[in-house]
Write a protein that holds these residues in place. Structure first.
Motif, PDB file in Angstrom:
ATOM      1  N   ARG A   4     -25.342 -53.688  -2.290  1.00 36.66           N
ATOM      2  CA  ARG A   4     -25.434 -54.823  -1.365  1.00 36.66           C
ATOM      3  C   ARG A   4     -24.096 -55.091  -0.688  1.00 36.66           C
ATOM      4  O   ARG A   4     -24.039 -55.444   0.488  1.00 36.66           O
ATOM      5  N   VAL A   8     -23.425 -55.131   3.264  1.00 40.03           N
ATOM      6  CA  VAL A   8     -22.712 -56.196   3.983  1.00 40.03           C
ATOM      7  C   VAL A   8     -21.653 -55.590   4.901  1.00 40.03           C
ATOM      8  O   VAL A   8     -21.548 -55.938   6.078  1.00 40.03           O
ATOM      9  N   TRP A  19     -20.558 -56.278  19.249  1.00 37.07           N
ATOM     10  CA  TRP A  19     -19.716 -57.214  19.996  1.00 37.07           C
ATOM     11  C   TRP A  19     -18.827 -56.443  20.974  1.00 37.07           C
ATOM     12  O   TRP A  19     -18.633 -56.851  22.109  1.00 37.07           O
TER      13      TRP A  19
ATOM     14  N   LEU B  20     -18.905 -67.709   6.561  1.00 39.05           N
ATOM     15  CA  LEU B  20     -18.907 -66.256   6.371  1.00 39.05           C
ATOM     16  C   LEU B  20     -18.681 -65.910   4.901  1.00 39.05           C
ATOM     17  O   LEU B  20     -19.399 -65.081   4.332  1.00 39.05           O
ATOM     18  N   VAL B  24     -21.351 -63.921   2.618  1.00 36.04           N
ATOM     19  CA  VAL B  24     -21.034 -62.643   1.961  1.00 36.04           C
ATOM     20  C   VAL B  24     -21.352 -62.754   0.474  1.00 36.04           C
ATOM     21  O   VAL B  24     -22.005 -61.875  -0.114  1.00 36.04           O
ATOM     22  N   MET B  27     -25.093 -62.691  -0.138  1.00 31.54           N
ATOM     23  CA  MET B  27     -25.647 -61.347   0.048  1.00 31.54           C
ATOM     24  C   MET B  27     -25.354 -60.477  -1.172  1.00 31.54           C
ATOM     25  O   MET B  27     -26.209 -59.738  -1.648  1.00 31.54           O
ATOM     26  N   VAL B  28     -24.109 -60.560  -1.664  1.00 24.79           N
ATOM     27  CA  VAL B  28     -23.690 -59.669  -2.752  1.00 24.79           C
ATOM     28  C   VAL B  28     -24.300 -60.116  -4.080  1.00 24.79           C
ATOM     29  O   VAL B  28     -24.774 -59.295  -4.868  1.00 24.79           O
ATOM     30  N   LEU B 117     -24.756 -64.376   8.193  1.00 28.55           N
ATOM     31  CA  LEU B 117     -23.608 -63.487   7.979  1.00 28.55           C
ATOM     32  C   LEU B 117     -23.067 -62.974   9.318  1.00 28.55           C
ATOM     33  O   LEU B 117     -21.878 -63.094   9.624  1.00 28.55           O
ATOM     34  N   VAL B 118     -23.960 -62.412  10.133  1.00 26.49           N
ATOM     35  CA  VAL B 118     -23.546 -61.813  11.405  1.00 26.49           C
ATOM     36  C   VAL B 118     -23.013 -62.887  12.358  1.00 26.49           C
ATOM     37  O   VAL B 118     -21.941 -62.737  12.960  1.00 26.49           O
ATOM     38  N   PHE B 121     -19.684 -64.273  11.208  1.00 28.27           N
ATOM     39  CA  PHE B 121     -18.663 -63.229  11.353  1.00 28.27           C
ATOM     40  C   PHE B 121     -18.184 -63.146  12.802  1.00 28.27           C
ATOM     41  O   PHE B 121     -16.981 -63.148  13.083  1.00 28.27           O
ATOM     42  N   LEU B 122     -19.144 -63.094  13.740  1.00 23.88           N
ATOM     43  CA  LEU B 122     -18.784 -62.997  15.161  1.00 23.88           C
ATOM     44  C   LEU B 122     -18.014 -64.225  15.613  1.00 23.88           C
ATOM     45  O   LEU B 122     -17.065 -64.140  16.394  1.00 23.88           O
ATOM     46  N   PHE B 126     -14.332 -63.025  16.222  1.00 19.19           N
ATOM     47  CA  PHE B 126     -14.208 -62.742  17.662  1.00 19.19           C
ATOM     48  C   PHE B 126     -14.345 -63.989  18.536  1.00 19.19           C
ATOM     49  O   PHE B 126     -14.322 -63.870  19.761  1.00 19.19           O
TER      50      PHE B 126
END
Lengths: 144, 145
Positions: A4, A8, A19, B20, B24, B27-28, B117-118, B121-122, B126
C-alpha cells in the motif's frame, strides 16, 4: 502495508505527472475558428473595436482574480481592447455553448466579435499579449 | 452573495500538508480501527472549513499562531470561497470513506481516501486546487439553467 505504501508513492507520482502535463498546457493561446459572432447583447457588455477578452470565471476559482487583473492591465495598454468577465456558473447557457470546461478560460474576440483564440487556464502576460498581437491592429486597413 | 473574506493563500496550503499526512497514513494503515479513526479525523478537520471556511480550520489556527508570524506578508490574498469549496469536496470523500468502511467495502475506502490523497498532495506541493477546477464541471452537470 508495504504494497500500500508503494501504491501511495505510485499514485502521487502519477498525480505529479498529471499536474506537469496540465500546467504545461495552462495559458497556451490556441487559435480557433468558431463561426458566428458574440454580440454585446449576449456578452452583456460592449466589445472593444480591435479585440475583446471574454474571461469566464466562477466564485470558486482561485486563479480568476489574478487573471482578471492581468487581462485588464494588458487590455488598457492596447487601443480598442476591452475585457469582459463572465460568471460561468450564472451563464451556464454560454458556458455550454462555448464548451467552457474550467476557469479561467479566456476567449479572444476580433473586431467583429468572432472568437479567434482561446486560452484555457491562467495566461502569463506574454501569452495575453500574444493573443492580442495576433489580431489586426486598428488603422492597418487605412495604411497605403 | 455574502461578503467576501480575503485570506492568506498559504494558510490552506499549510492545511493541505496536514491533510496529506493523514491521508497517507490512512492509505498505508488501511481498513482497520486505526484507519477508521483517521477517516474520522479527516472528516473532523474538513468540517469547520466546509461550513464556515478555511479560516476556521484547526490547521489555520496553527498557521496563524506559529507559522504566519515567521513569514513575510503574503504577496496577494485570495477569496475564502475556492478553498471552502475544496474543503466541502474533501468532507464528501472523507464521509464516503467512513461509509465504505462501515459497509466493509475496502476498495471504496481506498478510492475515497485516494481522492483526498491526490487533491491534498496537489494543493500542498504545487499550490493547485483540484476541487476548484471541477467546480464548473459539477455545476454544468448538475444544474439545468
Amino acid at each position: 502495508m508495504l504494497v500500500r505504501a508503494l501504491i501511495v508513492l505510485a499514485v502521487l507520482g502519477l498525480a505529479a505527472l498529471g499536474w506537469w502535463w496540465w500546467s504545461r498546457r495552462e495559458g497556451q493561446v490556441r487559435h480557433v475558428e468558431i463561426p458566428g459572432a458574440l454580440t454585446p447583447d449576449v456578452l452583456g457588455a460592449p466589445r472593444g473595436y480591435r479585440a475583446t477578452y471574454v474571461q469566464f470565471s466562477t466564485p470558486m476559482c482561485a486563479k480568476c482574480p489574478g487573471t482578471r487583473a492581468l487581462l485588464q492591465r494588458v487590455a488598457a495598454e492596447y487601443e480598442g481592447v476591452t475585457h469582459v468577465d463572465i460568471d460561468a456558473s450564472e451563464r451556464l447557457d454560454l458556458a455550454r455553448e462555448l464548451d467552457i470546461m474550467r476557469t479561467p478560460t479566456t476567449l479572444v474576440l476580433d473586431t467583429n466579435g468572432v472568437v479567434v483564440a482561446r486560452i484555457n487556464g491562467a495566461p502569463t502576460e506574454a501569452q495575453a499579449r500574444e493573443a492580442i498581437d495576433a489580431t489586426p491592429s486598428p488603422g492597418t486597413e487605412y495604411a497605403i | 452573495m455574502a461578503t467576501d473574506i480575503q485570506i492568506d493563500p498559504r494558510g490552506p496550503r499549510f492545511g493541505a500538508a496536514w491533510t496529506l499526512l493523514l491521508a497517507v497514513l490512512a492509505m498505508v494503515i488501511g481498513t482497520n480501527s486505526v484507519g477508521l479513526v483517521l477517516a474520522f479525523a479527516l472528516a473532523a478537520l474538513f468540517l469547520p472549513g466546509a461550513i464556515v471556511g478555511p479560516q476556521a480550520t484547526v490547521q489555520s489556527a496553527v498557521f496563524k499562531k506559529w507559522v504566519r508570524p515567521r513569514l513575510a506578508p503574503p504577496a496577494e490574498t485570495e477569496s475564502f470561497r475556492p478553498p471552502r469549496f475544496a474543503q466541502q469536496v474533501g468532507l464528501f470523500f472523507a464521509t464516503l470513506a467512513i461509509v465504505f468502511l462501515a459497509l466493509n467495502l475496502a476498495v471504496g475506502f481506498y478510492i475515497a481516501i485516494g481522492f483526498i490523497l491526490v487533491a491534498s498532495f496537489l494543493n500542498a506541493v504545487f499550490d493547485f486546487c483540484l476541487g476548484c477546477e471541477v467546480y464548473l464541471l459539477v455545476t454544468r452537470a448538475t444544474r439545468r439553467a
